[in-house]
Design a protein around this motif. Structure first.
Motif, mmCIF file in Angstrom:
data_model
loop_
_atom_site.group_PDB
_atom_site.id
_atom_site.type_symbol
_atom_site.label_atom_id
_atom_site.label_comp_id
_atom_site.label_asym_id
_atom_site.label_seq_id
_atom_site.Cartn_x
_atom_site.Cartn_y
_atom_site.Cartn_z
ATOM 1 N N ASN A 94 0.806 -1.225 0.000
ATOM 2 C CA ASN A 94 0.000 0.000 0.000
ATOM 3 C C ASN A 94 0.837 1.272 0.000
ATOM 4 O O ASN A 94 0.389 2.303 -0.479
ATOM 5 C CB ASN A 94 -0.935 0.036 1.209
ATOM 6 C CG ASN A 94 -2.047 -0.984 1.106
ATOM 7 O OD1 ASN A 94 -2.303 -1.533 0.041
ATOM 8 N ND2 ASN A 94 -2.706 -1.251 2.215
ATOM 9 N N GLN A 95 2.023 1.220 0.581
ATOM 10 C CA GLN A 95 2.858 2.422 0.720
ATOM 11 C C GLN A 95 4.239 2.160 0.122
ATOM 12 O O GLN A 95 5.114 1.608 0.793
ATOM 13 C CB GLN A 95 2.985 2.817 2.187
ATOM 14 C CG GLN A 95 1.660 3.135 2.831
ATOM 15 C CD GLN A 95 1.803 3.368 4.328
ATOM 16 O OE1 GLN A 95 2.835 3.110 4.925
ATOM 17 N NE2 GLN A 95 0.741 3.856 4.929
ATOM 18 N N PRO A 96 4.471 2.554 -1.106
ATOM 19 C CA PRO A 96 5.751 2.287 -1.760
ATOM 20 C C PRO A 96 6.956 2.932 -1.056
ATOM 21 O O PRO A 96 8.081 2.493 -1.246
ATOM 22 C CB PRO A 96 5.584 2.879 -3.152
ATOM 23 C CG PRO A 96 4.142 3.095 -3.342
ATOM 24 C CD PRO A 96 3.524 3.199 -1.992
ATOM 25 N N SER A 97 6.717 3.933 -0.234
ATOM 26 C CA SER A 97 7.839 4.585 0.456
ATOM 27 C C SER A 97 8.392 3.739 1.598
ATOM 28 O O SER A 97 9.479 4.012 2.094
ATOM 29 C CB SER A 97 7.395 5.940 1.004
ATOM 30 O OG SER A 97 6.384 5.771 1.972
ATOM 31 N N LEU A 98 7.654 2.712 2.018
ATOM 32 C CA LEU A 98 8.130 1.843 3.090
ATOM 33 C C LEU A 98 9.103 0.804 2.552
ATOM 34 O O LEU A 98 9.036 0.406 1.399
ATOM 35 C CB LEU A 98 6.964 1.115 3.763
ATOM 36 C CG LEU A 98 6.070 1.932 4.674
ATOM 37 C CD1 LEU A 98 4.930 1.065 5.189
ATOM 38 C CD2 LEU A 98 6.857 2.489 5.843
ATOM 39 N N SER A 99 9.955 0.351 3.422
ATOM 40 C CA SER A 99 10.902 -0.720 3.108
ATOM 41 C C SER A 99 10.796 -1.748 4.225
ATOM 42 O O SER A 99 10.382 -1.423 5.336
ATOM 43 C CB SER A 99 12.320 -0.133 3.068
ATOM 44 O OG SER A 99 13.278 -1.125 3.284
ATOM 45 N N HIS A 100 11.210 -2.980 3.931
ATOM 46 C CA HIS A 100 11.207 -3.979 4.994
ATOM 47 C C HIS A 100 12.256 -3.636 6.058
ATOM 48 O O HIS A 100 12.239 -4.165 7.146
ATOM 49 C CB HIS A 100 11.418 -5.392 4.462
ATOM 50 C CG HIS A 100 11.118 -6.434 5.489
ATOM 51 N ND1 HIS A 100 9.847 -6.636 5.967
ATOM 52 C CD2 HIS A 100 11.918 -7.284 6.162
ATOM 53 C CE1 HIS A 100 9.874 -7.585 6.890
ATOM 54 N NE2 HIS A 100 11.119 -8.000 7.021
ATOM 55 N N GLU A 101 13.141 -2.730 5.748
ATOM 56 C CA GLU A 101 14.120 -2.279 6.730
ATOM 57 C C GLU A 101 13.559 -1.195 7.650
ATOM 58 O O GLU A 101 14.195 -0.825 8.627
ATOM 59 C CB GLU A 101 15.378 -1.797 6.022
ATOM 60 C CG GLU A 101 16.120 -2.926 5.338
ATOM 61 C CD GLU A 101 17.382 -2.472 4.653
ATOM 62 O OE1 GLU A 101 17.811 -1.331 4.873
ATOM 63 O OE2 GLU A 101 17.932 -3.268 3.886
ATOM 64 N N SER A 102 12.365 -0.666 7.336
ATOM 65 C CA SER A 102 11.709 0.293 8.221
ATOM 66 C C SER A 102 11.357 -0.427 9.524
ATOM 67 O O SER A 102 11.052 -1.611 9.517
ATOM 68 C CB SER A 102 10.424 0.821 7.583
ATOM 69 O OG SER A 102 10.676 1.405 6.336
ATOM 70 N N PHE A 103 11.396 0.280 10.620
ATOM 71 C CA PHE A 103 11.061 -0.358 11.897
ATOM 72 C C PHE A 103 10.431 0.639 12.847
ATOM 73 O O PHE A 103 10.521 1.848 12.656
ATOM 74 C CB PHE A 103 12.287 -1.007 12.539
ATOM 75 C CG PHE A 103 13.411 -0.059 12.848
ATOM 76 C CD1 PHE A 103 13.466 0.598 14.069
ATOM 77 C CD2 PHE A 103 14.408 0.185 11.913
ATOM 78 C CE1 PHE A 103 14.502 1.468 14.353
ATOM 79 C CE2 PHE A 103 15.443 1.058 12.198
ATOM 80 C CZ PHE A 103 15.495 1.706 13.416
ATOM 81 N N GLY A 104 9.764 0.113 13.853
ATOM 82 C CA GLY A 104 9.114 0.931 14.872
ATOM 83 C C GLY A 104 8.811 0.083 16.086
ATOM 84 O O GLY A 104 9.151 -1.102 16.153
ATOM 85 N N ILE A 105 8.161 0.697 17.039
ATOM 86 C CA ILE A 105 7.804 -0.002 18.279
ATOM 87 C C ILE A 105 6.481 -0.720 18.072
ATOM 88 O O ILE A 105 5.505 -0.130 17.615
ATOM 89 C CB ILE A 105 7.710 1.004 19.443
ATOM 90 C CG1 ILE A 105 9.103 1.552 19.736
ATOM 91 C CG2 ILE A 105 7.117 0.353 20.675
ATOM 92 C CD1 ILE A 105 9.128 2.617 20.779
ATOM 93 N N GLY A 106 6.441 -2.000 18.406
ATOM 94 C CA GLY A 106 5.239 -2.803 18.259
ATOM 95 C C GLY A 106 4.703 -3.248 19.603
ATOM 96 O O GLY A 106 5.247 -2.915 20.655
#
Length: 165
Positions: A94-106
């Motif tokens: 859905n969001q081409p600007s994201l990468s699988h290397e993106s990360f955050g708090i889950g």
């Protein structure tokens, strides 16, 4: 001779059936809240959230059978919110600007109720989210949510999460 073999097999089968351990948990039911259903359909992906609900049920059932808490009762859990550490496949699409290397708090939020054998209802609320973004880069997509499930199951299995608010 045939009668002796059939009798032996019947006795062996009866002994096996009675030796099987009885479940110490009446039932563990996990549903997904309507808000999370919508979030899953729009953003996260239904498969991922369904898989998480099944994992929560498995983790809680395992701990309750191990400890014997709520023997014969019913546990009705609602998966209220989940956040991934990394983008899901649906989010990546859905969001081409994201990468699988993106990360955050889950993490995850779990609500529900425990119904004992005698009908006593105890509300349940559990919430756990990661607190340090510096640790998030080493984690997989649902690491913090899975940790929240394990932590809830462990604490509930030892009587530490009854009506925690």
């Amino acid at each position: 001779m045939r009668h002796l073999v059939l009798t032996s097999l019947a006795i062996l089968a009866a002994g096996t059936a009675t030796a099987a351990p009885l479940s110490t948990v009446g039932s563990v039911e996990v549903t997904i809240s309507p808000e999370l259903q919508k979030k899953a359909a729009d953003e996260l992906g239904l498969k991922d959230v369904d898989r998480l609900a099944a994992e929560l049920r498995r983790d809680v059932t395992r701990e309750l059978e191990r400890t014997g808490v709520l023997a014969g009762g019913r546990l009705e859990l609602v998966l209220t919110d989940v956040r991934p550490n990394r983008p899901t496949f649906r989010q990546l699409g859905n969001q081409p600007s994201l990468s699988h290397e993106s990360f955050g708090i889950g993490g995850a939020t779990i609500d529900g109720q425990a119904v004992s054998v005698n009908g006593e209802v105890t509300p349940i609320h559990f919430r756990w989210y990661g607190s340090d973004i510096r640790e998030a880069w080493t984690k997989s997509t649902w690491s913090d949510a899975n940790y929240a499930f394990d932590r809830f199951a462990y604490r509930y299995g030892r009587g530490e999460s009854y009506a925690a608010r």
